[in-house]
Design a protein around this motif. Structure first.
Motif, PDB file in Angstrom:
ATOM      1  N   ARG A 106       0.838  -1.208   0.000  1.00  0.00           N
ATOM      2  CA  ARG A 106       0.000   0.000   0.000  1.00  0.00           C
ATOM      3  C   ARG A 106       0.868   1.251   0.000  1.00  0.00           C
ATOM      4  N   TRP A 107       1.973   1.204   0.729  1.00  0.00           N
ATOM      5  CA  TRP A 107       2.845   2.370   0.875  1.00  0.00           C
ATOM      6  C   TRP A 107       3.756   2.560  -0.339  1.00  0.00           C
ATOM      7  N   ARG A 110       1.477   1.508  -3.910  1.00  0.00           N
ATOM      8  CA  ARG A 110       0.183   2.186  -3.985  1.00  0.00           C
ATOM      9  C   ARG A 110      -0.946   1.224  -4.351  1.00  0.00           C
TER      10      ARG A 110
END
Length: 466
Positions: A106-107, A110
């Protein structure tokens, strides 16, 4: 200070911290590699090229090599944990890598986390905490003779025979009623169960070799001079190759988002059960070693603690209790002649003992198998919640359509693509779980030889740590 000389509380804390760090390193390594693979694939598609990524292009990327290094460190951490914590305790903790990789994806990549995905991660986290609270955190140190004695106990033999029988029956049903085809729900069940059971046995053997190494180096048991040690070691790559074959067949027929959560759930369950039956992490069947089992003091060596020059303590891992025998002179100590009765447990020491005793302390009395089972079950439910029930059951070509459907800068059809699974050398990049460090060796070889290849074809490895 070596591992077996650590107090058990310190060893347990070290094992838990090592599990967290190793899983995080593995997850970070996989995400970095995945980022390089996706970018390389996008670059190839910009030139109208579809197909496996060239190995030379990946290996020329420093970020990819750093990721590979982190994955190797995670595997080393996993190997070290086999000497720090019981097999059953480590089983639910493998889900940590799934958690960390999802957050890092997610970091860094994305990749969005859906509501169901978030619920799954929370469920896994809660399950791992509960399982750890009920787990036996005190690990023994076992010589070859002690391992063989435990592996010959009725619960271990019964589990081995029943598991083998189930696999045999499943295979015969597929052959006679499904025309030897795995491309159906029963084939999915068989491939998942077979690969999971074999992964559990592989974990048992790897832990055995690690324990033998620790006891040999610390107590000079001489087990590396025995054929049995090498028989156990040789079985590991054989079982890994069979497991990878089953997983490759499954990924050739079924979507990664369907098979991998099922596979990982079964792996967690099988490793937990193997710890219970083979290493007697909990006294689930009232198992006790008989007097004939302890005629050779080395058979109970892993549960003997010297208290002083004339006293030693004997404790059984299956019950978590201990008994004490006091000796008036050195002639009664292991390595000499004589006999004794230890709190009602007959110990025959009439034979000379030419080999040193392996030393550990008492096993944790606060472990609770019910709490552990509930926690492990919740963890498995969390893993199963990762199932993409809306995905096509069957594998696609693994290369996506080149469109950025989610608006995150990547073609996630490729990232989630069936038997391509981003990179054929890492068949579980989306889940980031390696059953054994041996898998990572296969994973690396697969990548170099096939340049990413096809996980449903020639190579595979499961991703990392825990």
């Amino acid at each position: 200070m070596d591992m077996i000389s650590l107090p058990h509380k310190q060893q347990a804390v070290l094992g838990l911290v090592n599990s967290i760090v190793g899983s995080a390193l593995t997850a970070l390594g996989l995400v970095l590699q995945q980022q390089c693979q996706i970018e390389q694939q996008r670059e190839q598609r910009s030139y109208g090229v579809k197909g496996p990524i060239e190995s030379s292009a990946l290996l020329a990327e420093p970020r990819y090599l750093i990721g590979l290094f982190f994955v190797v460190l995670g595997g080393a951490s996993s190997l070290a944990n086999d000497g720090l914590l019981p097999q059953s305790t480590l089983a639910p903790l493998t889900a940590q890598t799934i958690l960390y990789k999802s957050l890092l994806s997610r970091w860094i990549l994305r990749v969005p986390i859906s509501r169901m995905h978030g619920f799954a991660l929370i469920t896994m986290s809660v399950g791992m905490v509960i399982a750890t609270l009920g787990a036996n955190l005190d690990d023994g140190v076992y010589s070859l003779q002690a391992l063989l004695t435990m592996f010959e106990q009725p619960p271990a033999l019964l589990y081995t025979v029943l598991a083998g029988l189930v696999l045999f029956v499943f295979r015969r049903i597929i052959k006679h009623y499904f025309e030897n085809s795995f491309n159906n729900w029963f084939g999915l069940a068989y491939l998942t169960l077979a690969s999971g059971l074999i992964a559990g046995w592989t974990g048992t053997l790897i832990k055995a070799v690690v324990e033998i190494s620790i006891s040999s180096l610390s107590s000079n048991t001489g087990d590396f001079k025995r054929v049995g040690t090498y028989c156990l070691a040789v079985l590991i790559p054989w079982l890994v190759s069979i497991k990878l074959k089953y997983v490759s067949i499954a990924l050739a027929h079924f979507n990664n988002d369907i098979f991998m959560p099922l596979y990982q759930a079964v792996v967690i369950a099988c490793n937990a059960v193997c710890g219970l039956f083979y290493y007697m992490d909990f006294d689930i069947m009232g198992t006790e070693l008989s007097s004939s089992d302890v005629d050779d003091m080395e058979a109970i060596g892993p549960h003997i603690v010297p208290l002083s020059d004339d006293t030693y303590d004997i404790s059984f891992s299956s019950s978590g209790t201990s008994t004490v025998a006091t000796h008036s002179n050195d002639d009664d100590l292991p390595g000499s002649h004589g006999s004794d009765d230890v709190s009602g447990v007959p110990v025959d020491v009439t034979e000379p003992y030419s080999e040193p005793v392996v030393i550990v302390e008492d096993f944790a009395p606060d472990s609770n198998i019910i709490v552990f089972a509930i926690g492990t079950g919740i963890t498995i439910i969390g893993v199963l919640m990762m199932l993409n029930v809306g995905a096509s059951a069957h594998a696609n070509d693994g290369f996506g359509d080149g469109d950025d459907d989610e608006g995150d800068g990547y073609d996630n059809d490729y990232e989630k693509g069936g038997k391509g699974v981003v990179d054929g050398g890492s068949m579980a990049d989306d889940y980031g779980v390696t059953d054994t460090p041996v898998d990572m060796t296969t994973m690396f070889i697969g990548r170099v030889k096939t340049g990413g290849g096809d996980a449903g074809g020639k190579s595979g490895g499961d991703g990392g740590g825990g």
